[in-house]
Design a protein around this motif. Structure first.
Motif, PDB file in Angstrom:
ATOM      1  N   THR A 193      52.166  34.747  45.576  1.00  0.00           N
ATOM      2  CA  THR A 193      50.935  34.577  46.344  1.00  0.00           C
ATOM      3  C   THR A 193      50.561  35.877  47.037  1.00  0.00           C
ATOM      4  O   THR A 193      51.420  36.551  47.609  1.00  0.00           O
ATOM      5  CB  THR A 193      51.121  33.458  47.382  1.00  0.00           C
ATOM      6  OG1 THR A 193      51.434  32.246  46.689  1.00  0.00           O
ATOM      7  CG2 THR A 193      49.854  33.259  48.204  1.00  0.00           C
ATOM      8  N   ARG A 194      49.278  36.220  46.994  1.00  0.00           N
ATOM      9  CA  ARG A 194      48.808  37.415  47.681  1.00  0.00           C
ATOM     10  C   ARG A 194      48.830  37.163  49.184  1.00  0.00           C
ATOM     11  O   ARG A 194      48.287  36.171  49.666  1.00  0.00           O
ATOM     12  CB  ARG A 194      47.392  37.761  47.210  1.00  0.00           C
ATOM     13  CG  ARG A 194      46.870  39.080  47.780  1.00  0.00           C
ATOM     14  CD  ARG A 194      45.459  39.372  47.267  1.00  0.00           C
ATOM     15  NE  ARG A 194      44.958  40.627  47.791  1.00  0.00           N
ATOM     16  CZ  ARG A 194      45.125  41.808  47.234  1.00  0.00           C
ATOM     17  NH1 ARG A 194      45.779  41.876  46.101  1.00  0.00           N
ATOM     18  NH2 ARG A 194      44.653  42.906  47.783  1.00  0.00           N
ATOM     19  N   GLN A 236      50.498  41.341  37.771  1.00  0.00           N
ATOM     20  CA  GLN A 236      49.943  41.118  39.097  1.00  0.00           C
ATOM     21  C   GLN A 236      50.542  39.892  39.778  1.00  0.00           C
ATOM     22  O   GLN A 236      50.516  39.801  41.004  1.00  0.00           O
ATOM     23  CB  GLN A 236      48.414  40.953  39.019  1.00  0.00           C
ATOM     24  CG  GLN A 236      47.703  42.139  38.404  1.00  0.00           C
ATOM     25  CD  GLN A 236      47.897  43.412  39.206  1.00  0.00           C
ATOM     26  OE1 GLN A 236      48.054  43.386  40.421  1.00  0.00           O
ATOM     27  NE2 GLN A 236      47.908  44.543  38.513  1.00  0.00           N
ATOM     28  N   HIS A 264      47.997  29.989  41.091  1.00  0.00           N
ATOM     29  CA  HIS A 264      47.913  31.306  41.717  1.00  0.00           C
ATOM     30  C   HIS A 264      46.891  31.226  42.840  1.00  0.00           C
ATOM     31  O   HIS A 264      45.754  30.790  42.625  1.00  0.00           O
ATOM     32  CB  HIS A 264      47.516  32.366  40.688  1.00  0.00           C
ATOM     33  CG  HIS A 264      47.338  33.733  41.259  1.00  0.00           C
ATOM     34  ND1 HIS A 264      48.393  34.495  41.724  1.00  0.00           N
ATOM     35  CD2 HIS A 264      46.217  34.478  41.469  1.00  0.00           C
ATOM     36  CE1 HIS A 264      47.937  35.646  42.163  1.00  0.00           C
ATOM     37  NE2 HIS A 264      46.623  35.659  42.037  1.00  0.00           N
ATOM     38  N   ILE A 305      44.128  32.128  45.614  1.00  0.00           N
ATOM     39  CA  ILE A 305      42.949  32.989  45.693  1.00  0.00           C
ATOM     40  C   ILE A 305      42.554  33.115  47.162  1.00  0.00           C
ATOM     41  O   ILE A 305      42.413  32.121  47.868  1.00  0.00           O
ATOM     42  CB  ILE A 305      41.774  32.419  44.869  1.00  0.00           C
ATOM     43  CG1 ILE A 305      42.200  32.215  43.410  1.00  0.00           C
ATOM     44  CG2 ILE A 305      40.577  33.346  44.940  1.00  0.00           C
ATOM     45  CD1 ILE A 305      42.587  33.475  42.698  1.00  0.00           C
ATOM     46  N   HIS A 306      42.379  34.366  47.622  1.00  0.00           N
ATOM     47  CA  HIS A 306      42.066  34.638  49.020  1.00  0.00           C
ATOM     48  C   HIS A 306      40.668  35.246  49.124  1.00  0.00           C
ATOM     49  O   HIS A 306      40.034  35.588  48.120  1.00  0.00           O
ATOM     50  CB  HIS A 306      43.100  35.592  49.628  1.00  0.00           C
ATOM     51  CG  HIS A 306      44.488  35.037  49.628  1.00  0.00           C
ATOM     52  ND1 HIS A 306      45.039  34.383  50.706  1.00  0.00           N
ATOM     53  CD2 HIS A 306      45.449  35.038  48.670  1.00  0.00           C
ATOM     54  CE1 HIS A 306      46.266  34.002  50.421  1.00  0.00           C
ATOM     55  NE2 HIS A 306      46.550  34.392  49.186  1.00  0.00           N
ATOM     56  N   ARG A 345      42.582  28.451  44.366  1.00  0.00           N
ATOM     57  CA  ARG A 345      43.708  28.724  43.464  1.00  0.00           C
ATOM     58  C   ARG A 345      43.259  28.606  42.015  1.00  0.00           C
ATOM     59  O   ARG A 345      42.297  27.892  41.688  1.00  0.00           O
ATOM     60  CB  ARG A 345      44.862  27.763  43.741  1.00  0.00           C
ATOM     61  CG  ARG A 345      44.479  26.291  43.608  1.00  0.00           C
ATOM     62  CD  ARG A 345      45.667  25.395  43.816  1.00  0.00           C
ATOM     63  NE  ARG A 345      45.328  23.996  43.636  1.00  0.00           N
ATOM     64  CZ  ARG A 345      46.221  23.039  43.410  1.00  0.00           C
ATOM     65  NH1 ARG A 345      47.512  23.344  43.338  1.00  0.00           N
ATOM     66  NH2 ARG A 345      45.847  21.785  43.247  1.00  0.00           N
ATOM     67  N   GLU A 372      38.694  40.145  37.767  1.00  0.00           N
ATOM     68  CA  GLU A 372      38.712  40.143  39.225  1.00  0.00           C
ATOM     69  C   GLU A 372      37.876  38.971  39.723  1.00  0.00           C
ATOM     70  O   GLU A 372      36.762  38.730  39.242  1.00  0.00           O
ATOM     71  CB  GLU A 372      38.150  41.464  39.766  1.00  0.00           C
ATOM     72  CG  GLU A 372      38.380  41.667  41.249  1.00  0.00           C
ATOM     73  CD  GLU A 372      37.957  43.057  41.681  1.00  0.00           C
ATOM     74  OE1 GLU A 372      38.782  43.798  42.244  1.00  0.00           O
ATOM     75  OE2 GLU A 372      36.778  43.402  41.438  1.00  0.00           O
ATOM     76  N   ASP A 386      38.613  40.477  47.111  1.00  0.00           N
ATOM     77  CA  ASP A 386      38.868  40.662  45.685  1.00  0.00           C
ATOM     78  C   ASP A 386      40.283  40.219  45.336  1.00  0.00           C
ATOM     79  O   ASP A 386      41.244  40.538  46.053  1.00  0.00           O
ATOM     80  CB  ASP A 386      38.677  42.129  45.294  1.00  0.00           C
ATOM     81  CG  ASP A 386      37.239  42.581  45.501  1.00  0.00           C
ATOM     82  OD1 ASP A 386      36.351  41.711  45.497  1.00  0.00           O
ATOM     83  OD2 ASP A 386      37.013  43.802  45.684  1.00  0.00           O
ATOM     84  N   ASN A 387      40.401  39.517  44.219  1.00  0.00           N
ATOM     85  CA  ASN A 387      41.693  39.040  43.711  1.00  0.00           C
ATOM     86  C   ASN A 387      41.847  39.539  42.277  1.00  0.00           C
ATOM     87  O   ASN A 387      41.077  39.149  41.397  1.00  0.00           O
ATOM     88  CB  ASN A 387      41.764  37.515  43.749  1.00  0.00           C
ATOM     89  CG  ASN A 387      41.638  36.960  45.150  1.00  0.00           C
ATOM     90  OD1 ASN A 387      42.625  36.687  45.817  1.00  0.00           O
ATOM     91  ND2 ASN A 387      40.403  36.769  45.611  1.00  0.00           N
ATOM     92  N   PRO A 439      45.045  30.797  51.843  1.00  0.00           N
ATOM     93  CA  PRO A 439      44.278  30.888  50.593  1.00  0.00           C
ATOM     94  C   PRO A 439      43.021  30.046  50.654  1.00  0.00           C
ATOM     95  O   PRO A 439      42.981  28.974  51.256  1.00  0.00           O
ATOM     96  CB  PRO A 439      45.262  30.371  49.541  1.00  0.00           C
ATOM     97  CG  PRO A 439      46.214  29.501  50.297  1.00  0.00           C
ATOM     98  CD  PRO A 439      46.327  30.098  51.658  1.00  0.00           C
TER      99      PRO A 439
END
Length: 411
Positions: free
Chosen positions: A171-172, A234, A221, A223-224, A207, A250, A227-228, A204
Protein backbone atom coordinates in the motif's frame (compact mmCIF):
# COMPACT_ATOMS: atom_id res chain seq x y z
CA UNK A 1 -6.70 -29.82 82.87
CA UNK A 2 -6.20 -33.38 81.58
CA UNK A 3 -8.02 -36.16 83.48
CA UNK A 4 -7.34 -39.76 82.58
CA UNK A 5 -10.31 -42.15 82.45
CA UNK A 6 -10.34 -45.80 83.11
CA UNK A 7 -9.88 -46.68 79.52
CA UNK A 8 -6.42 -45.97 78.18
CA UNK A 9 -6.01 -43.23 75.55
CA UNK A 10 -9.18 -41.25 76.56
CA UNK A 11 -8.74 -37.85 78.21
CA UNK A 12 -11.13 -35.15 79.36
CA UNK A 13 -10.80 -31.43 79.22
CA UNK A 14 -12.52 -29.35 81.92
CA UNK A 15 -14.14 -26.16 80.65
CA UNK A 16 -12.67 -23.15 82.44
CA UNK A 17 -16.04 -21.41 82.22
CA UNK A 18 -18.73 -23.83 83.43
CA UNK A 19 -16.55 -26.69 84.73
CA UNK A 20 -18.10 -29.35 82.46
CA UNK A 21 -15.83 -32.13 81.37
CA UNK A 22 -15.45 -32.72 77.65
CA UNK A 23 -13.46 -35.17 75.63
CA UNK A 24 -10.10 -33.90 74.45
CA UNK A 25 -11.05 -34.00 70.74
CA UNK A 26 -13.90 -31.46 71.26
CA UNK A 27 -13.13 -27.89 70.33
CA UNK A 28 -16.15 -26.32 72.14
CA UNK A 29 -17.80 -27.09 75.48
CA UNK A 30 -20.98 -29.14 75.32
CA UNK A 31 -22.39 -27.25 78.30
CA UNK A 32 -21.84 -23.58 77.48
CA UNK A 33 -20.30 -23.56 73.99
CA UNK A 34 -17.08 -21.94 75.20
CA UNK A 35 -13.97 -22.64 73.17
CA UNK A 36 -11.88 -25.26 74.93
CA UNK A 37 -8.23 -24.44 75.60
CA UNK A 38 -5.69 -27.19 75.64
CA UNK A 39 -3.02 -26.91 78.33
CA UNK A 40 0.58 -26.76 77.17
CA UNK A 41 2.43 -30.06 77.55
CA UNK A 42 4.93 -30.23 80.35
CA UNK A 43 8.57 -30.22 79.28
CA UNK A 44 10.28 -33.59 79.23
CA UNK A 45 12.93 -34.04 81.91
CA UNK A 46 15.26 -35.56 79.33
CA UNK A 47 15.14 -32.64 76.94
CA UNK A 48 18.68 -31.45 77.63
CA UNK A 49 21.93 -31.99 75.79
CA UNK A 50 23.42 -34.65 78.00
CA UNK A 51 26.32 -36.79 76.92
CA UNK A 52 24.24 -39.99 76.96
CA UNK A 53 20.75 -38.56 76.29
CA UNK A 54 19.00 -38.28 72.93
CA UNK A 55 19.49 -35.33 70.65
CA UNK A 56 17.03 -32.47 70.86
CA UNK A 57 14.43 -32.84 68.13
CA UNK A 58 12.91 -29.36 68.12
CA UNK A 59 14.51 -26.12 69.16
CA UNK A 60 13.65 -22.54 68.51
CA UNK A 61 16.60 -20.18 68.31
CA UNK A 62 16.07 -16.54 67.46
CA UNK A 63 19.09 -15.18 65.59
CA UNK A 64 20.56 -11.88 66.70
CA UNK A 65 20.19 -8.70 64.70
CA UNK A 66 21.86 -8.80 61.26
CA UNK A 67 25.40 -7.59 61.05
CA UNK A 68 25.92 -4.16 59.53
CA UNK A 69 26.75 -4.22 55.84
CA UNK A 70 25.58 -7.86 55.44
CA UNK A 71 22.26 -9.14 54.04
CA UNK A 72 19.79 -10.39 56.63
CA UNK A 73 19.72 -13.96 55.26
CA UNK A 74 23.53 -14.18 55.36
CA UNK A 75 23.68 -12.76 58.88
CA UNK A 76 21.08 -15.25 60.10
CA UNK A 77 23.14 -18.09 58.64
CA UNK A 78 26.35 -16.93 60.35
CA UNK A 79 24.61 -16.41 63.69
CA UNK A 80 23.04 -19.86 63.58
CA UNK A 81 26.45 -21.37 62.85
CA UNK A 82 27.99 -19.58 65.82
CA UNK A 83 25.19 -20.78 68.10
CA UNK A 84 25.70 -24.34 66.90
CA UNK A 85 29.44 -24.05 67.52
CA UNK A 86 28.94 -22.82 71.07
CA UNK A 87 26.09 -25.13 71.98
CA UNK A 88 27.44 -28.21 70.26
CA UNK A 89 30.66 -28.63 72.22
CA UNK A 90 29.36 -31.98 73.36
CA UNK A 91 29.32 -34.29 70.38
CA UNK A 92 26.36 -36.65 70.14
CA UNK A 93 27.22 -40.29 70.33
CA UNK A 94 27.55 -41.87 66.95
CA UNK A 95 26.69 -38.62 65.15
CA UNK A 96 28.57 -36.10 63.06
CA UNK A 97 30.03 -33.22 65.13
CA UNK A 98 28.86 -29.68 64.45
CA UNK A 99 31.20 -27.75 62.21
CA UNK A 100 31.86 -24.10 62.67
CA UNK A 101 30.42 -22.03 59.85
CA UNK A 102 33.10 -20.27 57.79
CA UNK A 103 33.17 -16.55 58.22
CA UNK A 104 31.78 -14.82 55.15
CA UNK A 105 33.75 -11.94 53.64
CA UNK A 106 32.24 -8.50 53.79
CA UNK A 107 29.90 -8.00 50.80
CA UNK A 108 30.98 -5.62 48.07
CA UNK A 109 28.30 -3.00 47.30
CA UNK A 110 26.81 -3.70 43.87
CA UNK A 111 26.75 -0.86 41.37
CA UNK A 112 25.22 -0.79 37.90
CA UNK A 113 27.66 -0.08 35.05
CA UNK A 114 27.18 3.30 33.35
CA UNK A 115 24.72 3.36 30.45
CA UNK A 116 26.47 4.74 27.31
CA UNK A 117 23.12 5.68 25.75
CA UNK A 118 21.76 7.58 28.75
CA UNK A 119 23.99 10.64 28.36
CA UNK A 120 25.89 12.34 31.20
CA UNK A 121 24.79 11.31 34.68
CA UNK A 122 22.96 13.83 36.84
CA UNK A 123 23.91 13.76 40.52
CA UNK A 124 21.80 14.67 43.51
CA UNK A 125 22.47 14.49 47.24
CA UNK A 126 20.31 12.04 49.19
CA UNK A 127 21.09 11.63 52.86
CA UNK A 128 24.79 11.33 53.42
CA UNK A 129 26.01 10.31 49.95
CA UNK A 130 25.93 11.21 46.26
CA UNK A 131 24.02 8.78 44.02
CA UNK A 132 24.11 8.84 40.20
CA UNK A 133 20.75 9.38 38.50
CA UNK A 134 20.21 8.27 34.90
CA UNK A 135 17.36 9.28 32.65
CA UNK A 136 15.37 6.21 31.50
CA UNK A 137 15.10 5.62 27.76
CA UNK A 138 11.73 6.42 26.23
CA UNK A 139 9.50 3.40 26.02
CA UNK A 140 7.50 2.33 23.00
CA UNK A 141 3.75 2.93 23.33
CA UNK A 142 1.87 -0.29 23.87
CA UNK A 143 0.14 -1.47 20.69
CA UNK A 144 1.43 1.39 18.51
CA UNK A 145 4.31 1.94 16.08
CA UNK A 146 7.76 2.82 17.35
CA UNK A 147 9.12 6.37 17.00
CA UNK A 148 9.99 7.00 13.38
CA UNK A 149 7.34 4.57 12.08
CA UNK A 150 3.80 4.84 10.78
CA UNK A 151 1.07 2.23 10.73
CA UNK A 152 0.06 0.99 7.28
CA UNK A 153 -3.56 2.11 6.64
CA UNK A 154 -4.34 -1.17 4.86
CA UNK A 155 -2.73 -3.93 6.97
CA UNK A 156 -1.52 -2.05 10.09
CA UNK A 157 2.12 -3.14 9.82
CA UNK A 158 4.74 -0.57 10.93
CA UNK A 159 6.43 1.33 8.10
CA UNK A 160 9.47 3.54 8.58
CA UNK A 161 9.08 7.22 7.87
CA UNK A 162 10.44 7.94 4.40
CA UNK A 163 9.15 4.72 2.78
CA UNK A 164 6.57 5.31 0.06
CA UNK A 165 5.03 1.80 0.19
CA UNK A 166 4.26 -0.80 2.84
CA UNK A 167 6.61 -3.78 2.67
CA UNK A 168 3.86 -6.20 3.77
CA UNK A 169 0.98 -5.38 1.40
CA UNK A 170 2.40 -2.78 -1.02
CA UNK A 171 0.00 0.00 0.00
CA UNK A 172 1.22 3.49 -0.84
CA UNK A 173 1.81 5.36 2.39
CA UNK A 174 1.38 8.85 0.92
CA UNK A 175 3.47 11.96 0.37
CA UNK A 176 3.01 13.13 3.96
CA UNK A 177 5.16 10.24 5.23
CA UNK A 178 8.19 11.11 3.10
CA UNK A 179 10.07 13.03 5.77
CA UNK A 180 10.23 13.88 9.47
CA UNK A 181 8.23 17.07 8.94
CA UNK A 182 4.48 17.19 8.50
CA UNK A 183 2.28 19.66 6.68
CA UNK A 184 3.73 23.19 6.38
CA UNK A 185 6.97 22.07 8.02
CA UNK A 186 5.37 21.27 11.37
CA UNK A 187 6.89 18.27 13.18
CA UNK A 188 4.63 15.26 13.36
CA UNK A 189 3.80 14.01 16.83
CA UNK A 190 1.56 11.25 18.06
CA UNK A 191 -1.14 13.66 19.20
CA UNK A 192 -0.34 16.78 17.15
CA UNK A 193 -1.87 18.19 14.01
CA UNK A 194 1.03 16.83 11.94
CA UNK A 195 0.08 13.25 12.82
CA UNK A 196 -3.57 13.94 11.99
CA UNK A 197 -2.58 15.34 8.58
CA UNK A 198 -0.33 12.35 7.90
CA UNK A 199 -3.08 9.92 8.90
CA UNK A 200 -5.59 11.72 6.69
CA UNK A 201 -3.18 11.60 3.74
CA UNK A 202 -2.50 7.90 4.30
CA UNK A 203 -6.18 6.88 4.25
CA UNK A 204 -6.87 5.29 0.82
CA UNK A 205 -9.60 6.79 -1.34
CA UNK A 206 -10.11 3.68 -3.41
CA UNK A 207 -8.57 0.44 -4.59
CA UNK A 208 -7.85 -1.68 -7.64
CA UNK A 209 -9.30 -5.17 -7.19
CA UNK A 210 -7.81 -8.07 -9.13
CA UNK A 211 -10.41 -10.25 -10.89
CA UNK A 212 -9.36 -13.87 -11.32
CA UNK A 213 -10.21 -15.88 -14.48
CA UNK A 214 -13.08 -17.58 -12.64
CA UNK A 215 -14.62 -14.18 -11.76
CA UNK A 216 -13.68 -14.17 -8.07
CA UNK A 217 -11.77 -11.34 -6.43
CA UNK A 218 -8.04 -11.62 -5.79
CA UNK A 219 -5.81 -9.08 -4.09
CA UNK A 220 -6.26 -5.32 -4.07
CA UNK A 221 -4.08 -2.24 -4.43
CA UNK A 222 -4.91 0.93 -2.48
CA UNK A 223 -5.48 4.19 -4.37
CA UNK A 224 -4.74 7.51 -2.64
CA UNK A 225 -5.29 11.16 -3.44
CA UNK A 226 -2.96 12.45 -6.13
CA UNK A 227 -1.08 10.35 -8.65
CA UNK A 228 -0.87 6.56 -8.27
CA UNK A 229 1.69 4.78 -10.44
CA UNK A 230 0.78 1.38 -11.85
CA UNK A 231 3.48 -0.90 -13.20
CA UNK A 232 5.68 -3.91 -12.69
CA UNK A 233 7.80 -3.37 -9.58
CA UNK A 234 5.49 -0.73 -8.10
CA UNK A 235 3.49 -3.12 -5.87
CA UNK A 236 3.35 -6.88 -5.16
CA UNK A 237 0.06 -7.14 -7.05
CA UNK A 238 1.77 -6.17 -10.34
CA UNK A 239 5.17 -7.86 -10.00
CA UNK A 240 4.17 -11.25 -11.43
CA UNK A 241 2.81 -9.85 -14.73
CA UNK A 242 5.59 -9.66 -17.32
CA UNK A 243 3.27 -7.91 -19.80
CA UNK A 244 3.13 -4.81 -17.58
CA UNK A 245 5.67 -2.08 -18.22
CA UNK A 246 7.57 -0.72 -15.20
CA UNK A 247 5.72 2.59 -15.70
CA UNK A 248 2.52 1.34 -17.28
CA UNK A 249 -0.29 3.70 -16.26
CA UNK A 250 -1.21 6.35 -13.76
CA UNK A 251 -4.39 6.89 -11.77
CA UNK A 252 -5.14 10.34 -10.38
CA UNK A 253 -8.00 11.05 -7.98
CA UNK A 254 -9.30 14.57 -8.38
CA UNK A 255 -12.46 16.57 -7.79
CA UNK A 256 -14.07 15.17 -10.96
CA UNK A 257 -13.30 11.51 -10.26
CA UNK A 258 -10.48 9.21 -11.28
CA UNK A 259 -8.42 10.01 -14.35
CA UNK A 260 -6.48 7.20 -15.97
CA UNK A 261 -3.69 7.77 -18.46
CA UNK A 262 -1.43 5.41 -20.37
CA UNK A 263 2.27 6.18 -19.84
CA UNK A 264 3.21 5.01 -23.34
CA UNK A 265 3.27 1.40 -22.20
CA UNK A 266 4.10 -1.37 -24.66
CA UNK A 267 0.82 -3.29 -24.33
CA UNK A 268 -1.52 -0.44 -23.43
CA UNK A 269 -4.50 0.04 -21.12
CA UNK A 270 -7.85 -1.39 -22.22
CA UNK A 271 -11.12 -0.11 -20.76
CA UNK A 272 -14.27 -2.22 -20.82
CA UNK A 273 -16.90 -0.31 -22.76
CA UNK A 274 -20.38 0.08 -21.31
CA UNK A 275 -22.00 2.15 -24.05
CA UNK A 276 -21.50 2.83 -27.75
CA UNK A 277 -17.93 4.04 -28.24
CA UNK A 278 -16.73 6.02 -31.27
CA UNK A 279 -13.87 4.46 -33.26
CA UNK A 280 -11.08 6.31 -35.00
CA UNK A 281 -8.69 4.97 -37.58
CA UNK A 282 -5.90 3.09 -35.82
CA UNK A 283 -7.90 2.24 -32.67
CA UNK A 284 -7.26 -1.18 -31.12
CA UNK A 285 -9.84 -3.23 -29.21
CA UNK A 286 -10.06 -6.72 -27.80
CA UNK A 287 -12.77 -9.39 -27.75
CA UNK A 288 -11.92 -12.69 -26.07
CA UNK A 289 -8.30 -13.44 -26.99
CA UNK A 290 -8.49 -11.55 -30.28
CA UNK A 291 -6.61 -8.24 -30.57
CA UNK A 292 -8.04 -6.22 -33.47
CA UNK A 293 -7.08 -2.93 -35.12
CA UNK A 294 -9.62 -0.79 -36.97
CA UNK A 295 -8.59 1.27 -40.00
CA UNK A 296 -10.60 3.51 -42.29
CA UNK A 297 -10.38 2.81 -46.04
CA UNK A 298 -10.33 6.16 -47.78
CA UNK A 299 -11.08 6.52 -51.49
CA UNK A 300 -7.95 6.89 -53.66
CA UNK A 301 -6.76 10.44 -54.12
CA UNK A 302 -5.64 11.73 -57.48
CA UNK A 303 -2.15 13.14 -57.91
CA UNK A 304 -1.47 16.86 -58.16
CA UNK A 305 -1.70 16.80 -61.97
CA UNK A 306 -5.09 15.03 -61.79
CA UNK A 307 -3.89 11.51 -62.65
CA UNK A 308 -5.75 8.78 -60.78
CA UNK A 309 -3.90 5.74 -59.43
CA UNK A 310 -4.93 2.48 -61.11
CA UNK A 311 -6.08 -0.38 -58.89
CA UNK A 312 -8.97 -2.68 -58.06
CA UNK A 313 -12.15 -0.67 -57.82
CA UNK A 314 -13.54 -0.35 -54.29
CA UNK A 315 -16.90 -2.20 -54.13
CA UNK A 316 -18.00 -0.09 -51.16
CA UNK A 317 -15.61 -1.00 -48.32
CA UNK A 318 -15.30 1.80 -45.74
CA UNK A 319 -13.08 0.07 -43.21
CA UNK A 320 -10.84 -2.87 -42.39
CA UNK A 321 -10.21 -5.06 -39.29
CA UNK A 322 -6.75 -6.59 -38.90
CA UNK A 323 -5.82 -9.27 -36.34
CA UNK A 324 -2.65 -8.33 -34.45
CA UNK A 325 -0.45 -11.38 -33.90
CA UNK A 326 2.75 -9.62 -32.78
CA UNK A 327 4.57 -6.35 -32.60
CA UNK A 328 4.20 -4.74 -36.03
CA UNK A 329 2.90 -8.07 -37.34
CA UNK A 330 -0.67 -8.47 -38.63
CA UNK A 331 -2.61 -11.62 -39.41
CA UNK A 332 -5.93 -11.92 -41.19
CA UNK A 333 -7.74 -8.80 -42.41
CA UNK A 334 -11.51 -8.39 -42.80
CA UNK A 335 -13.22 -5.69 -44.94
CA UNK A 336 -16.07 -3.66 -43.45
CA UNK A 337 -19.05 -2.70 -45.58
CA UNK A 338 -22.72 -1.97 -45.21
CA UNK A 339 -24.22 -0.25 -42.18
CA UNK A 340 -23.14 -2.77 -39.50
CA UNK A 341 -20.78 -5.72 -39.06
CA UNK A 342 -21.37 -8.28 -36.27
CA UNK A 343 -18.44 -10.08 -34.63
CA UNK A 344 -18.92 -13.40 -32.84
CA UNK A 345 -17.97 -17.03 -32.45
CA UNK A 346 -21.07 -18.68 -33.95
CA UNK A 347 -23.20 -15.99 -35.63
CA UNK A 348 -22.29 -12.81 -37.44
CA UNK A 349 -20.28 -11.44 -40.35
CA UNK A 350 -16.80 -12.01 -38.91
CA UNK A 351 -16.40 -15.21 -36.88
CA UNK A 352 -13.71 -16.51 -34.51
CA UNK A 353 -14.86 -20.11 -34.02
CA UNK A 354 -11.75 -21.31 -32.20
CA UNK A 355 -11.77 -18.64 -29.48
CA UNK A 356 -13.82 -19.94 -26.56
CA UNK A 357 -13.75 -16.53 -24.84
CA UNK A 358 -15.75 -14.92 -27.65
CA UNK A 359 -19.53 -15.08 -27.24
CA UNK A 360 -21.86 -16.31 -29.98
CA UNK A 361 -22.66 -12.71 -30.95
CA UNK A 362 -20.08 -10.57 -29.21
CA UNK A 363 -19.82 -7.02 -30.62
CA UNK A 364 -20.96 -4.80 -33.49
CA UNK A 365 -19.21 -2.16 -35.59
CA UNK A 366 -21.67 0.23 -37.15
CA UNK A 367 -21.53 3.26 -39.44
CA UNK A 368 -23.95 6.14 -38.95
CA UNK A 369 -23.84 9.91 -38.85
CA UNK A 370 -20.61 9.66 -40.86
CA UNK A 371 -18.84 8.11 -37.87
CA UNK A 372 -17.90 4.55 -36.85
CA UNK A 373 -18.99 3.14 -33.47
CA UNK A 374 -18.16 0.01 -31.45
CA UNK A 375 -20.88 -1.62 -29.30
CA UNK A 376 -20.82 -4.66 -27.02
CA UNK A 377 -23.79 -7.00 -27.53
CA UNK A 378 -24.02 -8.27 -23.93
CA UNK A 379 -21.06 -10.63 -24.20
CA UNK A 380 -19.91 -12.71 -21.23
CA UNK A 381 -16.34 -11.39 -21.14
CA UNK A 382 -16.90 -7.89 -22.48
CA UNK A 383 -15.31 -5.72 -25.16
CA UNK A 384 -12.23 -3.66 -24.25
CA UNK A 385 -11.06 -0.55 -26.09
CA UNK A 386 -7.47 0.65 -25.81
CA UNK A 387 -7.23 4.19 -24.46
CA UNK A 388 -5.91 6.82 -26.84
CA UNK A 389 -5.45 9.51 -24.18
CA UNK A 390 -6.28 10.18 -20.53
CA UNK A 391 -9.88 9.63 -19.55
CA UNK A 392 -12.11 10.13 -16.50
CA UNK A 393 -13.73 6.84 -15.50
CA UNK A 394 -16.49 6.11 -12.97
CA UNK A 395 -16.31 3.75 -10.01
CA UNK A 396 -16.94 0.12 -10.91
CA UNK A 397 -15.03 0.39 -14.20
CA UNK A 398 -13.13 -2.64 -15.49
CA UNK A 399 -9.71 -2.26 -17.08
CA UNK A 400 -7.31 -4.71 -18.63
CA UNK A 401 -3.61 -4.07 -18.06
CA UNK A 402 -1.06 -6.65 -19.10
CA UNK A 403 -2.71 -10.01 -18.53
CA UNK A 404 -4.69 -8.94 -15.48
CA UNK A 405 -8.24 -7.66 -15.17
CA UNK A 406 -8.96 -5.04 -12.49
CA UNK A 407 -12.07 -3.35 -11.13
CA UNK A 408 -11.75 0.20 -9.81
CA UNK A 409 -13.65 1.26 -6.71
CA UNK A 410 -13.34 4.67 -5.04
CA UNK A 411 -15.37 7.10 -2.97
Amino acid sequence: MLVALGSPGVHLITCNRCGKENQDHYKFCLGCGNELTRPAPAPSPSAGLGSDGPLETARTVLPPAPLSGMPAAMAATVSLGELRSSAGAAKPKGGIPWNDSPKMPAPVPFQLPPNPLAGPAVSRATGGGIHPVTTPAPSRPTGGPAPGELACPNCGKPVQVGFAFCGACGTRIGAAASGPQGTLGQPRTMFGAGAAAAAAAAVPRGRLILIRPDGSEGGSHAIHDGDNLIGRGQAPLFDADAYLSPRHAELAIGPNGVTIRDLQSLNGVFLKIATEEPLESGDIFRIGQELLRFEVISPPQALEDGTEVMGTPNPGFWGRLSVIVGRDVDGSAFPLFGEAIVLGRERGDILFPEDGYVSGTHARISLHDERVFLTDLGSSNGTFLRLRSERVIPTGSYMLMGQQLFRLEFR
